[in-house]
Every structure is written in C-alpha cells, then in structure tokens.
Write a protein that holds these residues in place. Structure first.
Motif, PDB file in Angstrom:
ATOM      1  N   GLY A   1       6.741 -42.400 -15.405  1.00 50.79           N
ATOM      2  CA  GLY A   1       8.002 -42.509 -14.850  1.00 50.79           C
ATOM      3  C   GLY A   1       8.349 -43.923 -14.381  1.00 50.79           C
ATOM      4  N   VAL A   2       7.787 -44.866 -15.121  1.00 50.01           N
ATOM      5  CA  VAL A   2       7.896 -46.316 -14.821  1.00 50.01           C
ATOM      6  C   VAL A   2       8.603 -47.177 -15.881  1.00 50.01           C
ATOM      7  CG1 VAL A   2       6.691 -48.732 -14.390  1.00 50.01           C
ATOM      8  CG2 VAL A   2       6.259 -46.504 -13.012  1.00 50.01           C
ATOM      9  N   VAL A   3       9.531 -48.106 -15.509  1.00 48.88           N
ATOM     10  CA  VAL A   3      10.020 -48.845 -16.702  1.00 48.88           C
ATOM     11  C   VAL A   3       9.319 -50.066 -16.310  1.00 48.88           C
ATOM     12  CG1 VAL A   3      12.184 -49.836 -17.180  1.00 48.88           C
ATOM     13  CG2 VAL A   3      12.263 -47.549 -16.261  1.00 48.88           C
ATOM     14  N   HIS A   4       8.384 -50.591 -17.468  1.00 50.98           N
ATOM     15  CA  HIS A   4       7.915 -51.733 -17.526  1.00 50.98           C
ATOM     16  C   HIS A   4       8.904 -52.645 -18.352  1.00 50.98           C
ATOM     17  CE1 HIS A   4       4.804 -54.822 -18.043  1.00 50.98           C
ATOM     18  NE2 HIS A   4       3.882 -53.719 -18.113  1.00 50.98           N
ATOM     19  N   ARG A   5       9.237 -53.975 -17.675  1.00 52.93           N
ATOM     20  CA  ARG A   5       9.955 -54.690 -18.144  1.00 52.93           C
ATOM     21  C   ARG A   5       9.182 -55.611 -19.170  1.00 52.93           C
ATOM     22  NH1 ARG A   5      10.373 -55.709 -12.736  1.00 52.93           N
ATOM     23  NH2 ARG A   5       9.453 -57.866 -13.009  1.00 52.93           N
ATOM     24  N   TYR A   6       7.888 -55.705 -19.430  1.00 53.42           N
ATOM     25  CA  TYR A   6       7.005 -56.620 -20.107  1.00 53.42           C
ATOM     26  C   TYR A   6       7.739 -58.068 -19.913  1.00 53.42           C
ATOM     27  CZ  TYR A   6       5.460 -52.190 -22.281  1.00 53.42           C
ATOM     28  OH  TYR A   6       4.803 -51.178 -22.334  1.00 53.42           O
ATOM     29  N   ASP A   7       7.696 -58.596 -18.781  1.00 52.17           N
ATOM     30  CA  ASP A   7       7.922 -59.947 -18.543  1.00 52.17           C
ATOM     31  C   ASP A   7       6.927 -60.880 -19.549  1.00 52.17           C
ATOM     32  OD1 ASP A   7       9.931 -59.503 -16.968  1.00 52.17           O
ATOM     33  OD2 ASP A   7       8.527 -59.440 -14.968  1.00 52.17           O
ATOM     34  N   SER A   8       5.535 -60.273 -19.350  1.00 59.21           N
ATOM     35  CA  SER A   8       4.491 -60.668 -20.352  1.00 59.21           C
ATOM     36  C   SER A   8       3.816 -59.649 -20.981  1.00 59.21           C
ATOM     37  CB  SER A   8       3.513 -61.446 -19.621  1.00 59.21           C
ATOM     38  OG  SER A   8       4.046 -62.865 -18.675  1.00 59.21           O
ATOM     39  N   TYR A   9       3.169 -59.690 -22.431  1.00 63.15           N
ATOM     40  CA  TYR A   9       2.418 -58.797 -22.765  1.00 63.15           C
ATOM     41  C   TYR A   9       1.074 -59.126 -22.755  1.00 63.15           C
ATOM     42  CZ  TYR A   9       1.141 -55.287 -26.255  1.00 63.15           C
ATOM     43  OH  TYR A   9       0.713 -54.155 -27.021  1.00 63.15           O
ATOM     44  N   VAL A  10       0.469 -58.200 -21.850  1.00 65.13           N
ATOM     45  CA  VAL A  10      -1.175 -58.544 -21.312  1.00 65.13           C
ATOM     46  C   VAL A  10      -1.862 -57.675 -21.944  1.00 65.13           C
ATOM     47  CG1 VAL A  10      -2.664 -59.097 -19.620  1.00 65.13           C
ATOM     48  CG2 VAL A  10      -0.355 -59.971 -19.518  1.00 65.13           C
ATOM     49  N   VAL A  11      -3.018 -58.077 -22.866  1.00 64.06           N
ATOM     50  CA  VAL A  11      -3.927 -57.161 -23.307  1.00 64.06           C
ATOM     51  C   VAL A  11      -5.267 -57.656 -22.714  1.00 64.06           C
ATOM     52  CG1 VAL A  11      -2.864 -56.885 -25.645  1.00 64.06           C
ATOM     53  CG2 VAL A  11      -4.349 -58.538 -25.276  1.00 64.06           C
ATOM     54  N   ARG A  12      -6.323 -56.611 -22.711  1.00 62.87           N
ATOM     55  CA  ARG A  12      -7.638 -56.688 -22.420  1.00 62.87           C
ATOM     56  C   ARG A  12      -8.636 -56.998 -23.690  1.00 62.87           C
ATOM     57  NH1 ARG A  12      -9.275 -55.419 -16.979  1.00 62.87           N
ATOM     58  NH2 ARG A  12      -7.597 -54.247 -15.802  1.00 62.87           N
ATOM     59  N   VAL A  13      -9.335 -58.049 -23.504  1.00 64.25           N
ATOM     60  CA  VAL A  13     -10.285 -58.212 -24.771  1.00 64.25           C
ATOM     61  C   VAL A  13     -11.626 -57.876 -24.002  1.00 64.25           C
ATOM     62  CG1 VAL A  13     -11.483 -59.967 -26.391  1.00 64.25           C
ATOM     63  CG2 VAL A  13      -8.728 -59.964 -25.676  1.00 64.25           C
ATOM     64  N   LEU A  14     -12.443 -56.775 -24.386  1.00 56.52           N
ATOM     65  CA  LEU A  14     -13.461 -56.200 -23.950  1.00 56.52           C
ATOM     66  C   LEU A  14     -14.487 -57.100 -24.355  1.00 56.52           C
ATOM     67  CD1 LEU A  14     -12.505 -52.583 -23.523  1.00 56.52           C
ATOM     68  CD2 LEU A  14     -12.037 -54.428 -22.040  1.00 56.52           C
ATOM     69  N   GLY A  15     -15.771 -57.012 -23.612  1.00 53.48           N
ATOM     70  CA  GLY A  15     -16.958 -57.739 -24.141  1.00 53.48           C
ATOM     71  C   GLY A  15     -17.837 -57.783 -22.866  1.00 53.48           C
ATOM     72  N   ASN A  16     -18.677 -59.046 -23.016  1.00 50.83           N
ATOM     73  CA  ASN A  16     -19.538 -59.354 -22.046  1.00 50.83           C
ATOM     74  C   ASN A  16     -19.169 -60.096 -21.181  1.00 50.83           C
ATOM     75  OD1 ASN A  16     -21.497 -57.360 -23.455  1.00 50.83           O
ATOM     76  ND2 ASN A  16     -21.979 -58.914 -24.717  1.00 50.83           N
ATOM     77  N   GLY A  17     -17.739 -60.313 -20.840  1.00 46.11           N
ATOM     78  CA  GLY A  17     -17.343 -61.285 -20.010  1.00 46.11           C
ATOM     79  C   GLY A  17     -16.581 -62.465 -20.401  1.00 46.11           C
ATOM     80  N   ARG A  18     -16.234 -63.420 -19.749  1.00 47.42           N
ATOM     81  CA  ARG A  18     -15.367 -64.427 -20.302  1.00 47.42           C
ATOM     82  C   ARG A  18     -15.436 -64.888 -21.639  1.00 47.42           C
ATOM     83  NH1 ARG A  18     -14.148 -68.386 -15.516  1.00 47.42           N
ATOM     84  NH2 ARG A  18     -13.564 -66.283 -14.708  1.00 47.42           N
ATOM     85  N   PRO A  19     -16.573 -65.179 -22.191  1.00 46.42           N
ATOM     86  CA  PRO A  19     -16.666 -66.018 -23.332  1.00 46.42           C
ATOM     87  C   PRO A  19     -16.049 -65.001 -24.461  1.00 46.42           C
ATOM     88  CG  PRO A  19     -18.790 -66.144 -22.312  1.00 46.42           C
ATOM     89  CD  PRO A  19     -17.960 -65.176 -21.371  1.00 46.42           C
TER      90      PRO A  19
END
Length: 227
Positions: free
Chosen positions: A131-149
């Motif tokens: 029921g939410v309208v996302h404006r997508y000011d930014s398109y943000v994905v998650r890159v999964l793994g063992n942390g920041r590297p």
C-alpha cells in the motif's frame, strides 16, 4: 519549513529528547541539537530503511518530546505505526522536508525500478511495504556477503565497468565523532555494510538500464575479499 523550525514550532527545546534514525544523514540529529535537545538513535526496519517502531518504543523515556522519521531513499516511514509505538502519545512526529517531484517523474522512476527489480540477480533489490508509493529518490540494493569488503569490491568492479554507484550511508550517525554513542543497532550496522546505490532516475534510458543489469549480473552478488 526546515526540520529545526518544525521542532521549535512543536515546542521542543533544552532538556528534551528526540528520536531520530542513525542510518541517515546527520541532518535530523543536527537539527535536534540546534534547538538544545538530545538526539536519541533508534534502529531501522530492514525492508523500508525507515525507523523501526519496535526499536522506537524501546527508546522512549519521560523526556521524549518528538520523533523525526526520515523517508529514506523515497520509501515513506510508517507514521501511524510510529505513533502507536510510542508511550508518549503527545510526542509529535516531525517529518523532514521531502524532495518535491512531479508525479510523472515518480511514475517513470517506478517503471525503471520495476525493470531492474525483474532482471537484477545476485543483489537484493528494494522491497516496498504494501500500500505504499515508493518515490525511488535513490535505487538502493543490498550486496550480501561477509561484510563491507564484498559490497565495496562489488562497487569497485561496477565503477571499473563505467557504472556510477555509491554507498548511501557509510557511517551511521551514532558512530560519527560529534554524535558518538555506545549503541548496537544491528539493522543499521548491517545496512551500512551491505547497501549500494545504483544509478536510476526518471531519465534513465532502456539502454542505460540494460547496461546496468548486464554489469551487475556478470559480477554476481558475492566477490572474494581482496588479499
């Protein structure tokens, strides 16, 4: 009206506490401090990246004077749930100023986001609450793994292919020197380690999107950490 002005209008001042997200820019926390109040950091919802009502409920005290949710990346915060979560029913929810976009631009960005959602693999694409309208000011994905590297290696590989991308929030506000708190906000920390903003807006062409999909999918979601 700026956030600071809204806080003053709501009667927030010295000795008060105001709940803000740490996974955001420091703007809300700075505004709270500028009116003499203390910013109190709560965790985020892992789907919306907005303040988590359960975490907010755990930070409310007798000094809580307001809550400042941030509609991060264009996904609106659940204001009703935040109001219900607080034990201070008179505490106002002060909404930060949002970017003003034409309706047709939002429609185009949503269509471009849907194209990426259906084709990207190896990353976690943005989720939208019902029921939410996302404006997508930014398109943000998650890159999964063992942390920041892993996320950072993925970003470097994309940039090497000519794809502009950036980390939206590298350091949560509660870990900045001017707002340092001894807190553990697990979803905030996880988002800071995993999230990456990919290039998308209302003028992105189909060719731009296809090139982005090809570059991302060729890398996959996990990259080995550099030795």
């Amino acid at each position: 009206m700026r956030t600071e002005e809204k806080l003053v209008a709501a009667g927030v001042g010295a000795g008060d506490e105001v709940i803000v997200p740490s996974y955001a820019t420091a703007e809300a926390a700075v505004a709270v401090r500028n009116v003499g109040a203390l910013p109190v950091f709560a965790d985020i919802d892992p789907v919306t990246f907005c303040l988590d009502p359960v975490s907010v409920a755990g930070t409310v005290t007798s000094r809580t004077a307001a809550i400042v949710p941030v509609s991060l990346f264009g996904h609106p915060a659940d204001l009703a749930a935040l109001r219900q979560a607080t034990a201070a029913p008179d505490a106002p929810v002060v909404v930060e100023h949002e970017l003003d976009h034409a309706a047709q631009d939002i429609v185009r960005r949503r269509a471009n986001a849907a194209y990426l959602d259906a084709r990207l693999s190896g990353v976690v694409t943005p989720a939208v609450a019902p029921g939410v309208v996302h404006r997508y000011d930014s398109y943000v994905v998650r890159v999964l793994g063992n942390g920041r590297p892993d996320r950072d290696a993925f970003a470097r590989a994309l940039r090497a292919r000519g794809i502009r991308c950036h980390v939206p929030v590298r350091t949560p506000v509660h870990r900045l020197p001017s707002f340092m708190r001894d807190l553990w906000l697990p979803e905030t920390e996880r988002a800071a380690d995993e999230c990456l903003t990919l290039p998308l807006n209302e003028v992105s062409s189909r060719r731009d999107l296809q090139r982005l999909v090809s570059a991302c999918n060729a890398l996959g979601g996990l990259l080995p950490t550099a030795a």
